[in-house]
Design an enzyme around this catalytic site. Structure first.
Site, PDB file in Angstrom:
ATOM      1  N   VAL A   1       0.874  -1.174   0.000  1.00  0.00           N
ATOM      2  CA  VAL A   1       0.000   0.000   0.000  1.00  0.00           C
ATOM      3  C   VAL A   1       0.908   1.220   0.000  1.00  0.00           C
ATOM      4  O   VAL A   1       1.755   1.370   0.885  1.00  0.00           O
ATOM      5  CB  VAL A   1      -0.936   0.012   1.229  1.00  0.00           C
ATOM      6  CG1 VAL A   1      -1.785   1.281   1.241  1.00  0.00           C
ATOM      7  CG2 VAL A   1      -1.833  -1.223   1.224  1.00  0.00           C
TER       8      VAL A   1
ATOM      9  N   HIS B   1       2.733   3.309   6.770  1.00  0.00           N
ATOM     10  CA  HIS B   1       1.943   2.753   7.865  1.00  0.00           C
ATOM     11  C   HIS B   1       2.808   1.843   8.719  1.00  0.00           C
ATOM     12  O   HIS B   1       3.763   1.242   8.241  1.00  0.00           O
ATOM     13  CB  HIS B   1       0.696   2.014   7.375  1.00  0.00           C
ATOM     14  CG  HIS B   1       0.955   0.894   6.420  1.00  0.00           C
ATOM     15  ND1 HIS B   1       1.325   1.102   5.104  1.00  0.00           N
ATOM     16  CD2 HIS B   1       0.889  -0.447   6.584  1.00  0.00           C
ATOM     17  CE1 HIS B   1       1.470  -0.073   4.500  1.00  0.00           C
ATOM     18  NE2 HIS B   1       1.220  -1.031   5.380  1.00  0.00           N
TER      19      HIS B   1
END
Length: 150
Positions: free
Chosen positions: A92, A96
């Site tokens: 992604v 994160h």
């Protein structure tokens, strides 16, 4: 209001903490119970591109979230992981941090968790058939949200 997580739109029901610069959400396909993600609000692909205040907030939130999920899921330790770039396993394109509460014996070899994280978002395994229900994710987020209410 939805949250942007790379190419995904995240419903507020699965977000359990939001600060001025970061948010934390439950995982649709957790590697261990309590596996959650912490992200900057600004959709930044690489860690090096975060502003200093975003880095500080991201890690302060990660610390708070780690403490909560370790307690809530009866963990005794935490694995924090970030894949930064495609060769590191990032799928992604949004910074994160994976926060994974750990228990003794949760994997045959302690480092097997990294193999599981590597497989976590592979395209062939990242389809709705493998995801938790929105209802289940919202319930988990609600349970975690309680810890952060002032």
């Amino acid at each position: 209001m939805s949250f942007r997580f790379g190419q995904h739109l995240i419903k507020p029901s699965v977000v359990f903490l939001k600060t001025e610069l970061s948010f934390a959400l439950v995982n649709r396909k957790p590697v261990v119970p309590g596996h959650v993600l912490v992200c900057p609000l600004r959709p930044v692909e690489r860690f090096r591109d975060l502003h200093p205040d975003e880095v500080a907030d991201l890690f302060q939130v990660t610390q708070r979230v780690g403490t909560v999920v370790e307690k809530h899921f009866q963990g005794t330790s935490i694995t924090f992981s970030m894949q930064d770039g495609p060769e590191a396993g990032q799928t992604v394109k949004h910074v994160h941090v994976h926060v994974l509460p750990r228990k003794a014996g949760d994997f045959p070899r302690n480092d097997n968790i990294y193999d599981e994280l590597q497989k976590h978002d592979r395209e062939e395994e990242d389809s709705p058939a493998f995801w938790r229900s929105e209802k289940e994710m919202a319930a988990e987020a609600e349970a975690l949200r309680v810890y952060f209410q002032a």
